[in-house]
Design a protein around this motif. Sequence first.
Motif, short mmCIF file in Angstrom:
data_model
loop_
_atom_site.label_atom_id
_atom_site.label_comp_id
_atom_site.label_asym_id
_atom_site.label_seq_id
_atom_site.Cartn_x
_atom_site.Cartn_y
_atom_site.Cartn_z
N ALA A 1 37.56 45.92 21.77
CA ALA A 1 37.80 44.53 21.44
C ALA A 1 38.85 44.53 22.00
CB ALA A 1 38.37 44.30 20.00
N SER A 2 38.30 42.88 22.72
CA SER A 2 39.05 42.47 24.21
C SER A 2 40.57 42.84 24.46
CB SER A 2 38.21 40.98 24.09
OG SER A 2 39.60 39.88 22.69
N TYR A 3 41.29 42.38 22.90
CA TYR A 3 42.71 42.60 22.94
C TYR A 3 43.15 43.56 23.67
CZ TYR A 3 41.49 44.31 19.08
OH TYR A 3 40.59 44.89 16.98
N TYR A 4 42.52 44.92 23.75
CA TYR A 4 42.33 46.30 24.41
C TYR A 4 43.26 46.19 25.83
CZ TYR A 4 43.02 48.30 19.58
OH TYR A 4 43.16 48.58 18.39
N TYR A 5 41.95 45.26 26.51
CA TYR A 5 41.93 44.63 27.79
C TYR A 5 43.39 44.56 28.29
CZ TYR A 5 37.46 47.12 28.29
OH TYR A 5 36.69 48.22 28.97
N ALA A 6 44.39 44.46 27.38
CA ALA A 6 45.62 44.20 27.88
C ALA A 6 45.75 45.65 29.23
CB ALA A 6 46.76 44.71 27.21
N VAL A 7 45.13 46.88 28.87
CA VAL A 7 45.36 47.62 29.78
C VAL A 7 45.29 47.55 30.83
CG1 VAL A 7 42.79 48.55 29.41
CG2 VAL A 7 45.08 50.18 30.01
N VAL A 8 44.42 46.55 31.42
CA VAL A 8 43.98 46.12 32.84
C VAL A 8 45.74 45.73 33.68
CG1 VAL A 8 41.81 45.34 32.76
CG2 VAL A 8 43.95 43.59 33.04
N VAL A 9 46.39 45.68 33.08
CA VAL A 9 48.03 45.01 33.85
C VAL A 9 48.19 46.40 33.73
CG1 VAL A 9 49.21 46.79 32.06
CG2 VAL A 9 50.24 45.22 32.89
N LEU A 10 47.92 47.72 34.49
CA LEU A 10 47.83 48.74 34.93
C LEU A 10 46.73 48.60 36.28
CD1 LEU A 10 47.13 52.18 33.07
CD2 LEU A 10 48.98 50.50 33.91
N LEU A 11 45.85 47.66 36.58
CA LEU A 11 45.26 46.89 38.01
C LEU A 11 46.43 45.99 38.45
CD1 LEU A 11 41.50 46.39 36.22
CD2 LEU A 11 42.61 48.54 37.86
N GLY A 12 47.49 45.99 37.77
CA GLY A 12 48.18 44.63 38.73
C GLY A 12 49.66 45.14 39.23
N VAL A 13 49.51 46.83 38.85
CA VAL A 13 51.13 47.26 39.14
C VAL A 13 50.13 47.74 40.33
CG1 VAL A 13 52.17 48.15 36.75
CG2 VAL A 13 50.53 49.97 37.97
N LEU A 14 49.36 48.42 40.73
CA LEU A 14 48.18 48.75 42.00
C LEU A 14 48.89 47.67 43.31
CD1 LEU A 14 44.90 49.56 41.39
CD2 LEU A 14 46.87 51.08 42.12
N ALA A 15 49.68 47.08 42.85
CA ALA A 15 49.78 46.30 43.75
C ALA A 15 51.36 46.49 44.57
CB ALA A 15 50.86 44.54 43.31
N ALA A 16 51.87 47.91 44.27
CA ALA A 16 53.08 47.93 44.96
C ALA A 16 51.97 48.78 45.66
CB ALA A 16 52.97 49.24 44.18
N LYS A 17 50.73 49.15 45.79
CA LYS A 17 50.07 50.00 47.04
C LYS A 17 49.94 48.55 48.24
CE LYS A 17 48.92 53.65 47.05
NZ LYS A 17 50.26 54.46 47.39
N GLY A 18 49.83 47.39 48.23
CA GLY A 18 49.30 46.77 49.04
C GLY A 18 49.06 45.38 48.91
N ARG A 19 48.55 44.34 49.44
CA ARG A 19 48.78 43.03 49.22
C ARG A 19 46.66 43.14 48.92
NH1 ARG A 19 53.11 40.02 47.78
NH2 ARG A 19 54.48 40.32 49.41
N THR A 20 46.26 43.60 48.88
CA THR A 20 45.14 42.80 48.65
C THR A 20 44.75 43.87 47.78
OG1 THR A 20 44.52 44.43 51.41
CG2 THR A 20 42.74 44.50 49.61
N LEU A 21 45.07 44.61 46.65
CA LEU A 21 45.22 44.82 45.41
C LEU A 21 46.11 43.97 44.65
CD1 LEU A 21 45.25 48.79 45.89
CD2 LEU A 21 43.01 47.48 45.00
N GLU A 22 46.86 43.82 44.95
CA GLU A 22 47.54 42.89 44.10
C GLU A 22 46.95 41.55 44.46
OE1 GLU A 22 50.97 39.78 46.09
OE2 GLU A 22 51.13 41.70 45.62
N ARG A 23 46.34 41.00 45.18
CA ARG A 23 45.28 39.23 44.85
C ARG A 23 44.05 40.11 44.50
NH1 ARG A 23 47.29 38.64 51.55
NH2 ARG A 23 49.84 38.32 51.29
N LEU A 24 43.29 41.50 45.05
CA LEU A 24 42.59 41.91 44.30
C LEU A 24 42.51 41.36 42.21
CD1 LEU A 24 39.81 42.92 43.76
CD2 LEU A 24 40.21 45.12 43.50
#
Length: 558
Positions: free
Chosen positions: A468-491
């Motif tokens: 169900a859509s609300y479980y895709y709050a899990v994409v916040v983990l793709l947000g913390v990948l900003a720690a690995k570089g600007r490319t992943l942050e901007r993605l």
Amino acid sequence: MTRTVRSAPILVGLGGAAVVVWGLRAAQHRLSPDFPIEGVWVNFTGLATTVLALAASLATRPRTGRPSLRPDVAAAIGGALAGLALAVWANLGTVQLPYHRWEQFHYFLGAKYFPELGYTRLYQCTAIAEAERFGRAGVARRAIRDLTTDTLVPATTALDDPEGCRRHFSPARWRAFTDDVAWFVRDCPSTDYWERMQGDHGFNPPPPWTVSGYLLASLAPASAATQSTLAAIDPLLLTVAFALVGWAFGAHVLVVALVVFGCNFPGKGVWTIGGFLRQDWLCATIASVCLARRGRWLPAGVALATAAALRIFPAFLLAMPAALAWRRWRRTGRVARADRRFAAGLVLGAAFWFGTATALFGWSGWRDFAAHMALHRNAPLANDVGLRALLSQTVEGRLAGTQDDRAVDPFQAWKAARKASFAARQAAYWVVVVATSALLVAGAGRMRRLWAALACSVVAVSVLIDLASYYYAVVVLLGVLAAKGRTLERLALGAVIVERMVNAWPWLDANPDIRYLAQSWIVVGWGIAAAGWGAGGWASIRSSTGASTTDVRSGSKR
């Protein structure tokens, strides 16, 4: 003194965000009072917030990658972006507060009376209790969902066999259940709202969630005070989760994570704000990544085991870490200390939750949950997101063209069309699954960070199962990948912008299933892109924050 100087511009930014939200609500009330603020107003605010965050990300010095803004200005902008993102997540304040009646009905009653209701009798017993308290006539004319078949049936099927429900209760427990049901009936905003609630898909958490849910729900009868108190737990959990992000990754990544969390469309808070323990799994998932970032391998494993116990699907986040540990073992001939301690944490957490749930509810709780999930998994929902949903939905078979309001189950033809579409495309599904698995293994070969492997495994969730859509709050983990570089942050920020731009198409207002089909394309593509970048570029990416990173091979800080 330094702390005061740093916090002042953040407070200014948060104050500015509050003023903007107040202005938006006032403008909506004045300019379009007949249209709900959810929709154009919230979507525009989410889009604008994410665009501003992306612009701030792009405002870096070309060679150093450092912000070109003064620290105080950057802090104020970060505070404003965080405040606006949380306001978007909360639908600009237009949500069911202080508690969400639909959510609380299912999770409060389902947990408190789990020994009697199990996973199949919630709507049946509610109909009988309501008829006993308020009369049969009003109940008999509506439909309820039969949770043994996941179909809508006339409520008379339950009313004609009241002992089929009552025999599971002691007299005292039945009186308490009837009182609680009666409170929810009286508290509902409308008869239509209540009747639609009885056609939902039941109480679905696994037995470990029900341990804490049962203990908390049993403290008091249903009331405004009880439901408000229970609803206050989730904001505390989210506060802990994002405090951990700040602790592990620093302020910059915290702002990016908040923007992704708040402005990501599928995970919008209107679904669950005011609910009862709906963010516990997310708090545990974020905690696992943050603890791994700081080299606390054992508690990171316990946290992920807890998340998986509470909602099952976080277990898929082990996809890339498992490949990472295997490849490291193949290369060195030994199991790294980080992997050993993380695995030990997983075992400890799993043993605790499995043992506690089994002691309280017996083996039958697990058996019944497995049977319920097998049925529930095959019941498509309009707001499902993931690869399976993407391959199941067609424009021709959309809900608006197949819904039959004259039938007991108006969505029967739509569900049949979804199942047929997936069956016809099942080969494509397995091709993507195999390709994604290969991508994760390749990424693990170049990755040294357990926390990043956990975050990249979000793609395994979106590819392997529907949620169900609300479980895709899990994409916040793709947000913390900003720690690995600007490319992943901007993605991450770019993906959220695309979500909001697609969502602005007016035709989707009448086609909710197509809306989430579009969101499925974006989420799956986003996850594959993040994992693919990991497969091709982890060796050359450098952290853009000042937080230290632990090398899982040596345990050293760098």
